[in-house]
Design a protein around this motif. Structure first.
Motif, mmCIF file in Angstrom:
data_model
loop_
_atom_site.group_PDB
_atom_site.id
_atom_site.type_symbol
_atom_site.label_atom_id
_atom_site.label_comp_id
_atom_site.label_asym_id
_atom_site.label_seq_id
_atom_site.Cartn_x
_atom_site.Cartn_y
_atom_site.Cartn_z
ATOM 1 N N ILE A 176 0.514 -15.683 7.716
ATOM 2 C CA ILE A 176 1.464 -14.566 7.727
ATOM 3 C C ILE A 176 2.698 -14.865 6.884
ATOM 4 O O ILE A 176 3.146 -14.021 6.099
ATOM 5 N N SER A 177 3.249 -16.062 7.017
ATOM 6 C CA SER A 177 4.629 -16.272 6.565
ATOM 7 C C SER A 177 4.827 -17.179 5.362
ATOM 8 O O SER A 177 5.964 -17.348 4.914
ATOM 9 N N ILE A 178 3.775 -17.769 4.817
ATOM 10 C CA ILE A 178 3.982 -18.575 3.602
ATOM 11 C C ILE A 178 4.683 -17.770 2.508
ATOM 12 O O ILE A 178 5.620 -18.273 1.874
ATOM 13 N N PRO A 179 4.314 -16.515 2.262
ATOM 14 C CA PRO A 179 5.012 -15.769 1.208
ATOM 15 C C PRO A 179 6.479 -15.484 1.498
ATOM 16 O O PRO A 179 7.258 -15.227 0.587
ATOM 17 N N VAL A 180 6.862 -15.527 2.781
ATOM 18 C CA VAL A 180 8.235 -15.156 3.152
ATOM 19 C C VAL A 180 9.177 -16.357 3.103
ATOM 20 O O VAL A 180 10.220 -16.318 2.440
ATOM 21 N N THR A 181 8.845 -17.435 3.802
ATOM 22 C CA THR A 181 9.734 -18.603 3.878
ATOM 23 C C THR A 181 9.039 -19.913 3.508
ATOM 24 O O THR A 181 9.644 -20.970 3.598
ATOM 25 N N ASN A 182 7.792 -19.833 3.125
ATOM 26 C CA ASN A 182 6.940 -21.021 2.974
ATOM 27 C C ASN A 182 6.633 -21.639 4.338
ATOM 28 O O ASN A 182 6.156 -22.763 4.417
ATOM 29 N N THR A 183 6.910 -20.907 5.379
ATOM 30 C CA THR A 183 6.629 -21.228 6.785
ATOM 31 C C THR A 183 7.270 -22.520 7.273
ATOM 32 O O THR A 183 6.859 -23.617 6.912
ATOM 33 N N SER A 184 8.235 -22.337 8.157
ATOM 34 C CA SER A 184 8.787 -23.487 8.874
ATOM 35 C C SER A 184 8.233 -23.503 10.294
ATOM 36 O O SER A 184 7.264 -24.174 10.566
ATOM 37 N N VAL A 185 8.845 -22.728 11.186
ATOM 38 C CA VAL A 185 8.649 -22.765 12.640
ATOM 39 C C VAL A 185 8.731 -24.194 13.172
ATOM 40 O O VAL A 185 8.322 -24.467 14.299
ATOM 41 N N ASN A 186 9.263 -25.109 12.379
ATOM 42 C CA ASN A 186 9.319 -26.523 12.745
ATOM 43 C C ASN A 186 10.477 -27.197 12.022
ATOM 44 O O ASN A 186 10.372 -27.521 10.830
ATOM 45 N N PRO A 187 11.603 -27.409 12.703
ATOM 46 C CA PRO A 187 12.760 -28.019 12.044
ATOM 47 C C PRO A 187 12.498 -29.412 11.477
ATOM 48 O O PRO A 187 13.101 -29.790 10.465
ATOM 49 N N ALA A 188 11.631 -30.198 12.110
ATOM 50 C CA ALA A 188 11.339 -31.538 11.593
ATOM 51 C C ALA A 188 10.622 -31.453 10.249
ATOM 52 O O ALA A 188 10.928 -32.209 9.327
ATOM 53 N N ARG A 189 9.665 -30.550 10.144
ATOM 54 C CA ARG A 189 8.948 -30.344 8.882
ATOM 55 C C ARG A 189 9.912 -29.893 7.777
ATOM 56 O O ARG A 189 9.867 -30.379 6.652
ATOM 57 N N SER A 190 10.825 -28.976 8.120
ATOM 58 C CA SER A 190 11.775 -28.462 7.132
ATOM 59 C C SER A 190 12.752 -29.536 6.676
ATOM 60 O O SER A 190 13.060 -29.654 5.489
ATOM 61 N N THR A 191 13.234 -30.323 7.637
ATOM 62 C CA THR A 191 14.208 -31.377 7.315
ATOM 63 C C THR A 191 13.591 -32.433 6.410
ATOM 64 O O THR A 191 14.219 -32.889 5.438
ATOM 65 N N ALA A 192 12.365 -32.828 6.716
ATOM 66 C CA ALA A 192 11.718 -33.917 5.991
ATOM 67 C C ALA A 192 11.652 -33.647 4.497
ATOM 68 O O ALA A 192 12.014 -34.493 3.682
ATOM 69 N N VAL A 193 11.186 -32.455 4.130
ATOM 70 C CA VAL A 193 11.031 -32.173 2.700
ATOM 71 C C VAL A 193 12.347 -31.764 2.048
ATOM 72 O O VAL A 193 12.571 -32.028 0.862
#
Length: 231
Positions: A176-193
């Motif tokens: 659903i959301s890769i085109p919108v935000t590249n999909t987070s729903v996970n702060p650890a995943r977002s912080t890492a990259v």
């Protein structure tokens, strides 16, 4: 607690390494043919496999929004929240560091210009979606993710199917959301990259902490007070 936080470290490592790794390597290599559908599946498979491998040790959160959502839902003790989140963020950063070392093996690689599978909105959204769109989709998807997690792990749910349900839910979320935000729903995943992208991803990181955490807690509260059987 040491075994539990180690399980969370390795589980989050696998999520970032497998999910973001697929986005960095296979999805940008046309001959692989996996595209963003394959990336979505990769994220789901990382959670499914590690939930089976270490879920019996730590509960298989691998995500600060999940940890806080389970706490809000009455399924997790407050004393474990901070150690779990530290382990999750550390595992994600370790995976991103190894991905960076691998990606740097290709001539001309630049994590800042490449984006390094980071989450973003506005001009940094894959589809050019606004801040408002990013807030709504991250909130709704994280909320429903926690409803799925609570329901799939309920004592009345079919035994043994929780990892499958949760992994498939995360796959759907990414579709659903890769085109919108590249999909987070996970702060650890977002912080890492974001740490390796180093510029705009760090500036926009606040959203990918605040909104998933709020969405996760709402999902936990909805299940706890509206859906969960009182007996």
């Amino acid at each position: 607690m040491l075994k539990k936080t180690a399980a969370e470290f390795f589980g989050t490592f696998w999520l970032v390494f497998g999910g973001c790794g697929s986005a960095l390597f296979a999805a940008t290599f046309p001959q692989s043919g996996i595209g963003f559908v394959g990336v979505a599946l990769a994220f789901g498979l990382t959670v499914l496999t590690m939930a089976c491998a270490v879920g019996h040790i730590s509960g298989g959160h691998f995500n600060p929004a999940v940890t806080l959502g389970l706490w809000a839902g009455g399924r997790f003790s407050v004393k474990g929240v901070v150690p779990y989140i530290i382990a999750q963020v550390a595992g994600g950063i370790a995976a991103a560091g190894i991905l960076y070392l691998i990606a740097s093996g290709k001539a001309g690689f630049d994590a800042t210009a490449n984006g390094f599978a980071s989450n973003g909105f506005g001009e940094h959204s894959p589809g050019g979606y606004s801040l408002q769109a990013a807030v709504i989709i991250e909130l709704v998807l994280t909320m429903f993710f926690l409803i799925v997690i609570h329901g799939a792990t309920d004592k009345k749910a079919p035994a043994g199917l929780a990892p499958v349900a949760i992994g498939l839910a995360l796959t759907l979320i990414h579709l659903i959301s890769i085109p919108v935000t590249n999909t987070s729903v996970n702060p650890a995943r977002s912080t890492a990259v974001a740490l390796f992208q180093g510029t705009w991803a760090l500036q926009q990181l606040w959203l990918f902490w605040l909104v998933p955490v709020v969405g996760g807690c709402i999902g936990g509260l909805i299940y706890r007070f509206l859906l969960q059987s009182k007996d």
